[in-house]
Design a protein around this motif. Structure first.
Motif, PDB file in Angstrom:
ATOM      1  N   MET A  47       0.773  -1.209   0.124  1.00 37.16           N
ATOM      2  CA  MET A  47      -0.035   0.089  -0.061  1.00 37.16           C
ATOM      3  C   MET A  47       0.957   1.316  -0.017  1.00 37.16           C
ATOM      4  O   MET A  47       0.460   2.344  -0.435  1.00 37.16           O
ATOM      5  N   GLY A  48       2.121   1.145   0.336  1.00 34.47           N
ATOM      6  CA  GLY A  48       2.831   2.431   0.695  1.00 34.47           C
ATOM      7  C   GLY A  48       3.217   2.984  -0.746  1.00 34.47           C
ATOM      8  O   GLY A  48       3.439   4.186  -0.901  1.00 34.47           O
ATOM      9  N   VAL A  49       3.264   2.153  -1.965  1.00 36.99           N
ATOM     10  CA  VAL A  49       3.436   2.747  -3.100  1.00 36.99           C
ATOM     11  C   VAL A  49       2.616   3.583  -3.519  1.00 36.99           C
ATOM     12  O   VAL A  49       2.936   4.615  -4.385  1.00 36.99           O
ATOM     13  N   HIS A  50       1.174   3.499  -3.241  1.00 36.60           N
ATOM     14  CA  HIS A  50       0.303   4.371  -3.672  1.00 36.60           C
ATOM     15  C   HIS A  50       0.470   5.759  -2.868  1.00 36.60           C
ATOM     16  O   HIS A  50       0.185   6.778  -3.588  1.00 36.60           O
ATOM     17  N   PHE A  51       1.043   5.819  -1.846  1.00 35.50           N
ATOM     18  CA  PHE A  51       1.127   6.986  -1.051  1.00 35.50           C
ATOM     19  C   PHE A  51       2.540   7.670  -1.647  1.00 35.50           C
ATOM     20  O   PHE A  51       2.496   8.991  -1.683  1.00 35.50           O
ATOM     21  N   ILE A  52       3.381   6.959  -2.002  1.00 32.54           N
ATOM     22  CA  ILE A  52       4.590   7.470  -2.677  1.00 32.54           C
ATOM     23  C   ILE A  52       4.153   8.170  -4.023  1.00 32.54           C
ATOM     24  O   ILE A  52       4.581   9.243  -4.444  1.00 32.54           O
ATOM     25  N   ALA A  53       3.393   7.475  -4.767  1.00 35.96           N
ATOM     26  CA  ALA A  53       2.896   7.959  -6.223  1.00 35.96           C
ATOM     27  C   ALA A  53       2.039   9.469  -5.791  1.00 35.96           C
ATOM     28  O   ALA A  53       2.173  10.339  -6.518  1.00 35.96           O
ATOM     29  N   GLY A  54       1.405   9.473  -4.734  1.00 37.16           N
ATOM     30  CA  GLY A  54       0.659  10.708  -4.640  1.00 37.16           C
ATOM     31  C   GLY A  54       1.576  11.431  -4.186  1.00 37.16           C
ATOM     32  O   GLY A  54       1.472  12.776  -4.588  1.00 37.16           O
TER      33      GLY A  54
END
Length: 140
Positions: free
Chosen positions: A52-59
């Protein structure tokens, strides 16, 4: 989350040069969450932090408009009911020279029932205020 990131990007356009970024994510994970029991996520190297962390980094990348060029991080494993790791603390550098902090924690919390916290602070030359704080029931 995409809508919020795009709206915040528009709001910060005229508040000066970026000096620092802090991202804090706290996610509650329990058996009522469909992701908790999915076998591939429980066996996934990196656990919920990577999944799930990849989505926050993308944001974050979308919000600041540049790429992450270096990262130094440490992880730990506290809640043995979740796949490891369950938290990460990291320092990063963006291609524009700005540095930042990314902290993400997942915990088994039966009382909060998937209540999660997401905060981003952008310290800029004209403003030093949180860009947004979201406290919501998120499907994580």
């Amino acid at each position: 989350m995409l809508f919020i990131v795009l709206q915040c990007k528009n709001l910060i356009a005229d508040v000066g040069d970026m000096m620092s970024v802090q991202v804090i994510v706290e996610g509650s994970m329990n058996s009522s969450n469909p992701y908790f029991s999915s076998s591939w996520r429980r066996d996934f190297a990196g656990g919920f932090i990577l999944d799930m962390g990849v989505h926050f980094i993308a944001g974050l990348r979308m919000l600041v408009g540049c790429e992450v060029v270096s990262v130094s991080a440490t992880t730990s494993y506290v809640d043995k009911s979740l796949p490891p790791p369950d938290n990460i603390s990291s320092l990063f550098q963006l291609e524009n020279g700005c540095s930042g902090v990314f902290v993400m924690v997942f915990l088994l919390d039966l009382h909060r029932k998937q209540f999660s916290f997401f905060q981003v602070n952008l310290v800029r030359t004209k403003e030093n205020l949180p860009i947004f704080v979201l406290l919501a029931k998120m499907k994580m």
